[in-house]
Write a protein that holds these residues in place. Structure first.
Motif, PDB file in Angstrom:
ATOM      1  N   ILE A 181      -1.913   5.338  15.107  1.00 57.45           N
ATOM      2  CA  ILE A 181      -1.757   4.061  14.966  1.00 57.45           C
ATOM      3  C   ILE A 181      -1.617   3.509  13.447  1.00 57.45           C
ATOM      4  CG2 ILE A 181      -2.942   1.560  14.835  1.00 57.45           C
ATOM      5  CD1 ILE A 181      -4.335   2.631  17.415  1.00 57.45           C
ATOM      6  N   LEU A 182      -0.725   2.779  13.226  1.00 53.08           N
ATOM      7  CA  LEU A 182      -0.367   2.565  11.707  1.00 53.08           C
ATOM      8  C   LEU A 182      -1.637   1.428  11.477  1.00 53.08           C
ATOM      9  CD1 LEU A 182       1.527   2.448   9.076  1.00 53.08           C
ATOM     10  CD2 LEU A 182       2.678   0.741  10.288  1.00 53.08           C
ATOM     11  N   ALA A 183      -2.350   1.714  10.308  1.00 56.84           N
ATOM     12  CA  ALA A 183      -3.603   1.020  10.042  1.00 56.84           C
ATOM     13  C   ALA A 183      -3.251   0.131   8.898  1.00 56.84           C
ATOM     14  CB  ALA A 183      -4.561   1.645   9.756  1.00 56.84           C
ATOM     15  N   LYS A 184      -2.433   0.624   8.129  1.00 59.42           N
ATOM     16  CA  LYS A 184      -2.152  -0.140   6.670  1.00 59.42           C
ATOM     17  C   LYS A 184      -0.631   0.294   6.207  1.00 59.42           C
ATOM     18  CE  LYS A 184      -3.925  -0.748   1.865  1.00 59.42           C
ATOM     19  NZ  LYS A 184      -5.094  -0.359   1.216  1.00 59.42           N
ATOM     20  N   ALA A 185      -0.086  -0.656   5.587  1.00 62.60           N
ATOM     21  CA  ALA A 185       1.355  -0.138   5.127  1.00 62.60           C
ATOM     22  C   ALA A 185       1.549  -1.166   3.509  1.00 62.60           C
ATOM     23  CB  ALA A 185       2.334  -0.624   5.869  1.00 62.60           C
ATOM     24  N   THR A 186       1.875  -0.502   2.859  1.00 64.83           N
ATOM     25  CA  THR A 186       1.803  -1.304   1.283  1.00 64.83           C
ATOM     26  C   THR A 186       3.238  -0.708   0.819  1.00 64.83           C
ATOM     27  OG1 THR A 186       0.651   0.480  -0.173  1.00 64.83           O
ATOM     28  CG2 THR A 186      -0.600  -1.242   0.777  1.00 64.83           C
ATOM     29  N   LEU A 187       3.927  -1.561  -0.040  1.00 64.95           N
ATOM     30  CA  LEU A 187       5.176  -1.134  -0.347  1.00 64.95           C
ATOM     31  C   LEU A 187       5.375  -2.078  -1.868  1.00 64.95           C
ATOM     32  CD1 LEU A 187       8.342  -0.644   1.810  1.00 64.95           C
ATOM     33  CD2 LEU A 187       8.717  -2.030  -0.281  1.00 64.95           C
ATOM     34  N   MET A 220       3.117   3.208   0.788  1.00 60.03           N
ATOM     35  CA  MET A 220       2.153   4.338   1.116  1.00 60.03           C
ATOM     36  C   MET A 220       1.665   3.589   2.568  1.00 60.03           C
ATOM     37  SD  MET A 220      -1.352   4.733   1.865  1.00 60.03           S
ATOM     38  CE  MET A 220      -2.108   3.335   0.843  1.00 60.03           C
ATOM     39  N   THR A 221       1.430   4.577   3.714  1.00 56.67           N
ATOM     40  CA  THR A 221       1.038   3.982   5.066  1.00 56.67           C
ATOM     41  C   THR A 221      -0.223   4.725   5.242  1.00 56.67           C
ATOM     42  OG1 THR A 221       2.385   5.564   6.080  1.00 56.67           O
ATOM     43  CG2 THR A 221       3.016   3.451   5.938  1.00 56.67           C
ATOM     44  N   ASN A 273     -10.753  12.271   7.912  1.00 55.70           N
ATOM     45  CA  ASN A 273     -11.450  13.008   9.069  1.00 55.70           C
ATOM     46  C   ASN A 273     -10.518  12.278  10.221  1.00 55.70           C
ATOM     47  OD1 ASN A 273     -13.505  14.477   8.123  1.00 55.70           O
ATOM     48  ND2 ASN A 273     -14.855  12.523   7.762  1.00 55.70           N
ATOM     49  N   LYS A 274     -10.265  10.970   9.842  1.00 53.93           N
ATOM     50  CA  LYS A 274      -9.726  10.357  11.489  1.00 53.93           C
ATOM     51  C   LYS A 274      -8.234   9.785  10.897  1.00 53.93           C
ATOM     52  CE  LYS A 274     -13.756   8.958  14.314  1.00 53.93           C
ATOM     53  NZ  LYS A 274     -14.108   7.859  15.037  1.00 53.93           N
ATOM     54  N   SER A 275      -7.868   9.849   9.694  1.00 49.46           N
ATOM     55  CA  SER A 275      -6.549   9.328   9.164  1.00 49.46           C
ATOM     56  C   SER A 275      -6.191  10.154   8.091  1.00 49.46           C
ATOM     57  CB  SER A 275      -7.258   7.793   8.709  1.00 49.46           C
ATOM     58  OG  SER A 275      -7.911   7.729   7.660  1.00 49.46           O
ATOM     59  N   PHE A 276      -4.981   9.813   7.657  1.00 52.28           N
ATOM     60  CA  PHE A 276      -4.358  10.320   6.712  1.00 52.28           C
ATOM     61  C   PHE A 276      -3.284   9.443   6.387  1.00 52.28           C
ATOM     62  CE2 PHE A 276      -2.102  11.745  10.536  1.00 52.28           C
ATOM     63  CZ  PHE A 276      -0.922  11.759  10.290  1.00 52.28           C
ATOM     64  N   LEU A 299      21.681 -13.121   0.208  1.00 53.78           N
ATOM     65  CA  LEU A 299      21.570 -12.946  -1.373  1.00 53.78           C
ATOM     66  C   LEU A 299      22.427 -11.690  -1.615  1.00 53.78           C
ATOM     67  CD1 LEU A 299      18.035 -13.582  -2.216  1.00 53.78           C
ATOM     68  CD2 LEU A 299      20.081 -14.993  -2.855  1.00 53.78           C
ATOM     69  N   GLY A 300      23.042 -10.984  -0.489  1.00 52.72           N
ATOM     70  CA  GLY A 300      24.019  -9.615  -0.661  1.00 52.72           C
ATOM     71  C   GLY A 300      23.026  -8.352  -0.661  1.00 52.72           C
ATOM     72  N   HIS A 301      21.396  -8.495  -0.511  1.00 52.19           N
ATOM     73  CA  HIS A 301      20.999  -6.967  -0.671  1.00 52.19           C
ATOM     74  C   HIS A 301      20.111  -7.049   0.598  1.00 52.19           C
ATOM     75  CE1 HIS A 301      17.246  -9.492  -1.574  1.00 52.19           C
ATOM     76  NE2 HIS A 301      18.264  -9.974  -2.662  1.00 52.19           N
ATOM     77  N   VAL A 302      19.624  -5.695   0.911  1.00 50.26           N
ATOM     78  CA  VAL A 302      18.961  -5.533   2.226  1.00 50.26           C
ATOM     79  C   VAL A 302      17.404  -6.318   2.170  1.00 50.26           C
ATOM     80  CG1 VAL A 302      17.214  -3.653   3.442  1.00 50.26           C
ATOM     81  CG2 VAL A 302      19.573  -3.024   2.475  1.00 50.26           C
ATOM     82  N   ASN A 303      17.342  -6.971   3.381  1.00 51.82           N
ATOM     83  CA  ASN A 303      16.210  -7.977   3.454  1.00 51.82           C
ATOM     84  C   ASN A 303      14.807  -7.028   3.216  1.00 51.82           C
ATOM     85  OD1 ASN A 303      14.038  -9.217   5.353  1.00 51.82           O
ATOM     86  ND2 ASN A 303      15.244 -10.748   4.526  1.00 51.82           N
ATOM     87  N   ASN A 304      13.989  -7.495   2.492  1.00 48.89           N
ATOM     88  CA  ASN A 304      12.652  -6.851   2.292  1.00 48.89           C
ATOM     89  C   ASN A 304      11.884  -6.232   3.653  1.00 48.89           C
ATOM     90  OD1 ASN A 304      12.103  -9.447   2.880  1.00 48.89           O
ATOM     91  ND2 ASN A 304       9.946  -9.225   1.995  1.00 48.89           N
ATOM     92  N   ALA A 305      12.237  -6.893   4.793  1.00 49.30           N
ATOM     93  CA  ALA A 305      11.523  -6.469   6.043  1.00 49.30           C
ATOM     94  C   ALA A 305      11.936  -5.176   6.451  1.00 49.30           C
ATOM     95  CB  ALA A 305      11.724  -7.631   7.074  1.00 49.30           C
ATOM     96  N   ASN A 306      13.409  -4.884   6.373  1.00 50.76           N
ATOM     97  CA  ASN A 306      14.112  -3.779   6.604  1.00 50.76           C
ATOM     98  C   ASN A 306      13.441  -2.394   5.963  1.00 50.76           C
ATOM     99  OD1 ASN A 306      16.249  -4.664   8.344  1.00 50.76           O
ATOM    100  ND2 ASN A 306      16.612  -5.676   6.649  1.00 50.76           N
ATOM    101  N   HIS A 307      12.801  -2.592   4.759  1.00 52.46           N
ATOM    102  CA  HIS A 307      12.302  -1.424   4.216  1.00 52.46           C
ATOM    103  C   HIS A 307      11.142  -0.672   5.028  1.00 52.46           C
ATOM    104  CE1 HIS A 307      14.123  -3.551   0.771  1.00 52.46           C
ATOM    105  NE2 HIS A 307      14.030  -2.723  -0.144  1.00 52.46           N
ATOM    106  N   PHE A 308      10.567  -1.565   5.837  1.00 54.23           N
ATOM    107  CA  PHE A 308       9.570  -1.034   6.568  1.00 54.23           C
ATOM    108  C   PHE A 308      10.174  -0.311   7.685  1.00 54.23           C
ATOM    109  CE2 PHE A 308       6.631  -4.093   4.166  1.00 54.23           C
ATOM    110  CZ  PHE A 308       5.679  -3.379   3.985  1.00 54.23           C
TER     111      PHE A 308
END
Length: 138
Positions: free
Chosen positions: A56-62, A109-110, A85-88, A20-29
């Motif tokens: 460890i990456l526990a969660k990623a939202t975009l 956000m991760t 305490n254990k995450s940020f 489609l001529g744009h960056v594929n959504n998976a590349n954002h990560f």
């Protein structure tokens, strides 16, 4: 961008573009990952040995706002938005510079969990890391 102290330039590669001529959504990560590494490099000031105590990456939202095109001048802003305490959390804004005006393309956000790879378990955020995060974000 207001509230962000770290900015990473992103090189858009031809392989990032879909039919489609744009960056594929998976590349954002991948862009977020690159910005995260650069953020930690600047934060630590030295090379970090991730093989002992790491993250460890526990969660990623975009949230996608606008497409990224091959000739866009793209940057990722990164900041620590929560320390537990254990995450940020790290928050990100993917932007493009269009004639000096910054346009938001995506926001993300991760959640990162501190981890002892030798014991194979989560750990409290090392005090040294916590202090560096707090000092950097002041």
């Amino acid at each position: 961008m207001e509230g962000y102290k770290h900015k990473t330039p992103i090189q858009i590669r031809f392989k990032d573009i879909d039919l489609l001529g744009h960056v594929n959504n998976a590349n954002h990560f991948t862009y977020l990952e690159y910005a995260r590494v650069k953020y930690f490099d600047e934060l630590a000031g030295t090379k970090i040995n991730w093989n002992e105590n790491g993250l460890i990456l526990a969660k990623a939202t975009l949230d996608y706002k606008l497409p990224i095109l091959i000739h866009d001048k793209v940057f990722v802003y990164t900041k620590c938005s929560r320390i537990g305490n254990k995450s940020f959390d790290l928050s990100y804004s993917i932007i493009k510079d269009e004639n000096g005006k910054e346009i938001i393309l995506a926001e993300a956000m991760t959640v990162l969990v501190c981890y002892d790879y030798k014991k194979n378990q989560s750990i409290s955020i090392p005090e040294e890391w916590k202090k560096k995060l707090q000092d950097f974000e002041k």
